[in-house]
Structures are given as C-alpha cells and as structure tokens.
Design a protein around this motif. Structure first.
Motif, PDB file in Angstrom:
ATOM      1  N   VAL A 311      40.591  47.937  24.044  1.00 26.65           N
ATOM      2  CA  VAL A 311      39.632  47.933  25.287  1.00 26.65           C
ATOM      3  C   VAL A 311      39.811  47.212  26.175  1.00 26.65           C
ATOM      4  O   VAL A 311      39.444  47.517  27.371  1.00 26.65           O
ATOM      5  N   ILE A 312      40.433  46.065  26.099  1.00 21.48           N
ATOM      6  CA  ILE A 312      40.808  45.386  27.336  1.00 21.48           C
ATOM      7  C   ILE A 312      41.572  45.970  28.208  1.00 21.48           C
ATOM      8  O   ILE A 312      41.468  45.991  29.278  1.00 21.48           O
ATOM      9  N   ASP A 313      42.652  46.635  27.861  1.00 24.30           N
ATOM     10  CA  ASP A 313      43.251  47.545  28.690  1.00 24.30           C
ATOM     11  C   ASP A 313      42.556  48.578  29.286  1.00 24.30           C
ATOM     12  O   ASP A 313      42.525  48.841  30.582  1.00 24.30           O
ATOM     13  N   ARG A 314      41.381  49.142  28.754  1.00 24.76           N
ATOM     14  CA  ARG A 314      40.655  50.386  29.180  1.00 24.76           C
ATOM     15  C   ARG A 314      39.796  49.762  30.461  1.00 24.76           C
ATOM     16  O   ARG A 314      39.509  50.280  31.450  1.00 24.76           O
ATOM     17  N   GLU A 315      39.404  48.582  30.167  1.00 27.60           N
ATOM     18  CA  GLU A 315      38.518  47.926  31.077  1.00 27.60           C
ATOM     19  C   GLU A 315      39.256  47.454  32.304  1.00 27.60           C
ATOM     20  O   GLU A 315      38.694  47.528  33.441  1.00 27.60           O
ATOM     21  N   VAL A 316      40.271  46.822  31.986  1.00 25.90           N
ATOM     22  CA  VAL A 316      41.240  46.281  33.217  1.00 25.90           C
ATOM     23  C   VAL A 316      41.431  47.527  34.008  1.00 25.90           C
ATOM     24  O   VAL A 316      41.538  47.463  35.416  1.00 25.90           O
ATOM     25  N   GLU A 317      42.184  48.663  33.498  1.00 28.17           N
ATOM     26  CA  GLU A 317      42.302  49.753  34.216  1.00 28.17           C
ATOM     27  C   GLU A 317      41.003  50.249  34.920  1.00 28.17           C
ATOM     28  O   GLU A 317      41.325  50.766  36.149  1.00 28.17           O
ATOM     29  N   ARG A 318      39.948  50.284  34.311  1.00 29.14           N
ATOM     30  CA  ARG A 318      38.486  50.954  35.117  1.00 29.14           C
ATOM     31  C   ARG A 318      38.540  49.848  36.275  1.00 29.14           C
ATOM     32  O   ARG A 318      38.171  50.373  37.362  1.00 29.14           O
ATOM     33  N   MET A 319      38.560  48.431  35.887  1.00 26.69           N
ATOM     34  CA  MET A 319      38.424  47.435  36.979  1.00 26.69           C
ATOM     35  C   MET A 319      39.265  47.467  38.197  1.00 26.69           C
ATOM     36  O   MET A 319      38.878  47.482  39.357  1.00 26.69           O
ATOM     37  N   ILE A 320      40.532  47.608  37.957  1.00 28.40           N
ATOM     38  CA  ILE A 320      41.404  47.611  38.964  1.00 28.40           C
ATOM     39  C   ILE A 320      41.094  48.806  39.921  1.00 28.40           C
ATOM     40  O   ILE A 320      41.486  48.915  41.202  1.00 28.40           O
ATOM     41  N   ASN A 321      41.180  49.995  39.213  1.00 29.37           N
ATOM     42  CA  ASN A 321      41.090  51.460  40.015  1.00 29.37           C
ATOM     43  C   ASN A 321      39.863  51.287  40.622  1.00 29.37           C
ATOM     44  O   ASN A 321      39.994  51.749  41.955  1.00 29.37           O
ATOM     45  N   SER A 322      38.982  50.645  40.275  1.00 30.45           N
ATOM     46  CA  SER A 322      37.611  50.460  41.092  1.00 30.45           C
ATOM     47  C   SER A 322      37.878  49.441  42.348  1.00 30.45           C
ATOM     48  O   SER A 322      37.521  49.610  43.563  1.00 30.45           O
ATOM     49  N   PHE A 323      38.371  48.425  42.162  1.00 32.71           N
ATOM     50  CA  PHE A 323      38.718  47.399  43.043  1.00 32.71           C
ATOM     51  C   PHE A 323      39.720  47.780  44.193  1.00 32.71           C
ATOM     52  O   PHE A 323      39.779  47.376  45.255  1.00 32.71           O
ATOM     53  N   GLY A 324      40.948  48.216  43.299  1.00 32.27           N
ATOM     54  CA  GLY A 324      42.181  48.675  44.083  1.00 32.27           C
ATOM     55  C   GLY A 324      42.855  47.650  43.886  1.00 32.27           C
ATOM     56  O   GLY A 324      42.652  46.480  43.446  1.00 32.27           O
ATOM     57  N   THR A 325      44.127  47.717  44.137  1.00 34.62           N
ATOM     58  CA  THR A 325      45.225  46.786  43.829  1.00 34.62           C
ATOM     59  C   THR A 325      45.484  45.548  44.995  1.00 34.62           C
ATOM     60  O   THR A 325      46.250  44.637  44.592  1.00 34.62           O
ATOM     61  N   GLN A 326      44.862  45.795  46.155  1.00 37.98           N
ATOM     62  CA  GLN A 326      45.081  45.162  47.215  1.00 37.98           C
ATOM     63  C   GLN A 326      43.822  44.274  47.800  1.00 37.98           C
ATOM     64  O   GLN A 326      42.664  44.925  47.378  1.00 37.98           O
ATOM     65  N   ARG A 327      43.943  43.143  48.130  1.00 39.04           N
ATOM     66  CA  ARG A 327      42.928  42.199  48.390  1.00 39.04           C
ATOM     67  C   ARG A 327      42.039  41.970  47.302  1.00 39.04           C
ATOM     68  O   ARG A 327      40.776  41.985  47.596  1.00 39.04           O
ATOM     69  N   TYR A 328      42.686  41.795  46.303  1.00 41.33           N
ATOM     70  CA  TYR A 328      41.939  41.589  44.945  1.00 41.33           C
ATOM     71  C   TYR A 328      42.708  40.405  44.049  1.00 41.33           C
ATOM     72  O   TYR A 328      43.747  40.780  44.109  1.00 41.33           O
ATOM     73  N   ILE A 329      41.834  39.773  43.440  1.00 34.77           N
ATOM     74  CA  ILE A 329      42.293  38.835  42.311  1.00 34.77           C
ATOM     75  C   ILE A 329      41.690  39.063  41.073  1.00 34.77           C
ATOM     76  O   ILE A 329      40.407  39.184  41.153  1.00 34.77           O
ATOM     77  N   ALA A 330      42.439  39.235  40.058  1.00 39.03           N
ATOM     78  CA  ALA A 330      41.813  39.903  38.828  1.00 39.03           C
ATOM     79  C   ALA A 330      41.369  38.472  38.139  1.00 39.03           C
ATOM     80  O   ALA A 330      42.148  37.513  38.027  1.00 39.03           O
ATOM     81  N   ASN A 331      40.320  38.539  37.507  1.00 36.72           N
ATOM     82  CA  ASN A 331      39.592  37.292  36.772  1.00 36.72           C
ATOM     83  C   ASN A 331      38.428  37.784  35.924  1.00 36.72           C
ATOM     84  O   ASN A 331      38.029  39.140  36.190  1.00 36.72           O
ATOM     85  N   LEU A 332      38.055  36.793  35.165  1.00 35.43           N
ATOM     86  CA  LEU A 332      36.756  37.126  34.363  1.00 35.43           C
ATOM     87  C   LEU A 332      35.513  36.928  35.374  1.00 35.43           C
ATOM     88  O   LEU A 332      35.535  36.468  36.176  1.00 35.43           O
ATOM     89  N   GLY A 333      34.315  37.398  34.960  1.00 32.82           N
ATOM     90  CA  GLY A 333      33.285  37.262  35.608  1.00 32.82           C
ATOM     91  C   GLY A 333      32.573  36.061  35.449  1.00 32.82           C
ATOM     92  O   GLY A 333      31.395  35.758  36.149  1.00 32.82           O
ATOM     93  N   HIS A 334      33.167  35.198  34.409  1.00 30.51           N
ATOM     94  CA  HIS A 334      32.561  33.846  34.291  1.00 30.51           C
ATOM     95  C   HIS A 334      33.809  33.282  33.258  1.00 30.51           C
ATOM     96  O   HIS A 334      35.179  33.931  33.448  1.00 30.51           O
TER      97      HIS A 334
END
Length: 368
Positions: A311-334
């Motif tokens: 599930v983590i893999d699925r949600e990370v892929e969805r998240m990064i696909n939506s943000f894009g790989t540039q101008r983005y820092i991955a983190n939790l929402g809290h």
C-alpha cells in the motif's frame, strides 16, 4: 561560501530542490523522524524527560542522528527540539506529560496576564542550548545530509500559551476568544512571538542550520478571515526578516490544514517551499501556487504507514505521479506516530527513492 566549521556536504539534493534546480530523484525526509517509534530513542528517554533531551546538546544531537544512522536513505536531518521552547524562553512553564503531551500549568488566559510573558527575549541566553545542539550535530553529521532547524509559528505558539495544551479537539475556544474579543492584545502578543521566532531562526542558521521550517500546526483551526489577519502577516514577516539576514537560506512553511491560504502564502511570502497535508490533491496544490515557482512538500496521509509495503508503494507512486518528480520534497502530511514501526519508515523512504528515480528516468527517456 562554505562554513569552515563543518565538513563539505555530500548530499545536497534537498537544497537543490529548494533552489528550483533539476534533480535526479525526489528528496525525502519525515516529520518527527526522530521519535518514540525508534527503540534507540526510547532507550534515551528511559532515563530523562523530554525537555531534558531538548536542553542537553549531547542528547539532542544523539537522537537527531538516530534516524540518519538507521535510514541512510533520508535526505535531511532535523534537529531534535520542540516548538514550545519559545514560550519557555519567554518565561512560561511548559511540561511534557507522558501520554498526554504539552501542558502549561498557568496559561495566559487574560490580556492582563501578558505581564508574565518575558519580552524582549535574550535569544542567545535563553536558547543557546538549541544553537549548541545544532553546531554539534552539524559537526557529527560529517556532511552526510543537510540539517534542518525549525520553529513554531506565532499563531500556533499563541494558541498553546492561551489554551494551556491539549489543543486537539478543544475547539480552541480560549485562544479564538482572544482573536474575536481582544484584537489589539492578540496582535501585540503575536508580534512579541514573531520577534522571538525571527531571532531564534536567525540564531539557528548562525549555528549551522542549512534549511528552516516554520510549523503552523494549528492554523487549520482558523477561518480564512482569521487566517488572513492573525496567521498570514506574521508568517510573511518571519520569512522576510530572516531572509534579510540570511538571503540564501531555504525556508519551508507548513501551515497544516490551511489549504485555502496556499495561494496567498505563495504570492506574498518568501518561503521557498510550502508544506501541505493530505487533505488536498497535489495537482490542486500545484494550481494554487501556479506562477510562483514554489516547491511543494508533503503530503502522504500518515495512516498509510500502518498499511504495509504494498500500500505504501501504491500511495507513494500516486503521490509522486501527481506532484511530479521536480520542485517537490516527499514527506508525510504530518509527523511519525509512536505506534508506527521502523519498517513503515524504511518502506516509505525506499519507496520514494525507487519510484521517483524510475519516474524521473522515464520522463528523461521520453524527452529524448
């Protein structure tokens, strides 16, 4: 110009993202990455209370480095401290009650009680232990990753000072009463807190912090009108004044729950990065900051961390696909929670690495 006190930085990925540079993958760090989900942190806390760790540079350094040592994939360390060291520096007693959280035995419930709040604050005298912890940690990091310094935002600090702790689910009735009934006094208190925060953040950069985050953890409890009057101006002022002294220091603002304020924060403030929680779609957040070149940070729902690698893999892929790989820092929402596991953090970090590297490579190949 490099600081001769410290080793050369080996991983500057997150700093390059903050500057808007193109990167080979998405950087990742986790709010509360040093905390009670780590057994080594629990061992430290077995003998000392929370604020003793914060006030002891050796211990603060030790726990800051714990997740960096355990998870080599992290792209930043964040100094172990607490946003409530500011009220403490201003003369208010703050206790950390196990299983309950922060507690002010004598909160500032009436404007007449502001006389108990020390101002102006001798930042160097009252908060030198944080600066010492930052310098020590930078030295012991040996350039592995950048070190993040932080502070609470004025409204969030004000809310704790007035409510006295136990804010979650409280309705913020005491603190909001000030905003509606004591407007002049509220602004005066917020200005006092802002001045203290600015000096504190500047001191952290002087001590060695390479990136700063301002946490407005309770801004989402305010209406847009109250946010515009009691949050936004002070958040804008903090970035402006810190950048006047340290113009190149990257700054992140995380106004949790205040998605309605993203556009104004993007247009009016000098923060390089805006953090968002999980209650807004990444594409919508991008639209809110369009035309400002702001970097975004977030926004994985922390509950995903309980769901396992698939599930983590699925949600990370969805998240990064939506943000894009540039101008983005991955983190939790809290932040990380005490009941989360070491594996969940490791899974999240490795997932961001693998998926963002693949997606960034796929984009390059398509362009070629």
């Amino acid at each position: 110009m490099s600081d001769q006190r410290f080793a050369e930085l080996k991983n500057d990925l997150i700093l390059r993202v903050c500057r808007g540079e193109k990167v080979e993958r998405t950087p990742v760090w986790i709010m509360r990455q040093a905390g009670r989900y780590l057994p080594e942190f629990k061992e430290v806390r077995a003998d000392v209370d929370f604020f003793t760790v914060c006030r002891n540079p050796e211990l603060a350094c030790k726990v800051t480095l714990q997740p960096i040592d355990r998870f080599p994939g992290l792209d930043a360390a964040i100094i172990f401290s607490d946003i409530l060291v500011i009220p403490q520096a201003m003369g208010l007693e703050v206790q950390m009650i196990p299983g309950k959280g922060p507690h002010f035995p004598d909160p500032v419930r009436e404007p007449s009680e502001m006389s108990r709040v020390k101002y102006p604050v001798d930042i160097k005298k009252e908060l030198q232990y944080v600066f010492d912890a930052i310098t020590l940690t930078r030295q012991r990091l040996e350039g592995r990753v950048p070190l993040i310094g932080f502070s609470g935002a004025p409204w969030t600090l004000l809310s704790y000072c007035i409510e006295g702790g136990g804010i979650s689910g409280s309705g913020m009735n005491h603190a909001k009463l000030w905003l509606y009934k004591y407007k002049e006094e509220s602004h005066r208190f917020l200005k006092m807190l802002t001045d203290t925060v600015v000096g504190y953040l500047i001191g952290q950069v002087d001590a060695g912090a390479q990136l700063l985050q301002v946490f407005d953890s309770w801004s989402g409890d305010l209406s847009p009108d109250l946010f515009d009057e009691y949050c936004l101006p002070y958040l804008v002022d903090i970035a402006k004044r810190v950048k006047e002294v340290h113009p190149t220091i990257p700054m992140i603002c995380f106004a949790k729950g205040s998605n309605f304020g993203l556009t104004k924060l993007a247009q009016l403030s000098q923060y390089d990065v805006l953090g968002i929680d999980w209650t807004i779609e990444p594409k919508v957040a991008r639209e809110f900051v369009a035309g400002t070149n702001k970097v975004l940070q977030g926004n994985m729902d922390p509950a995903v961390m309980f769901a396992g690698q698939e599930v983590i893999d699925r949600e990370v892929e969805r998240m990064i696909n939506s943000f894009g790989t540039q101008r983005y820092i991955a983190n939790l929402g809290h932040g990380m929670q005490p009941s989360m596991t070491i594996d969940s953090a490791a899974n999240f970090i490795s997932s961001v690495h693998n998926i963002s590297t693949r997606l960034a490579s796929e984009k390059v190949n398509k362009q070629e």
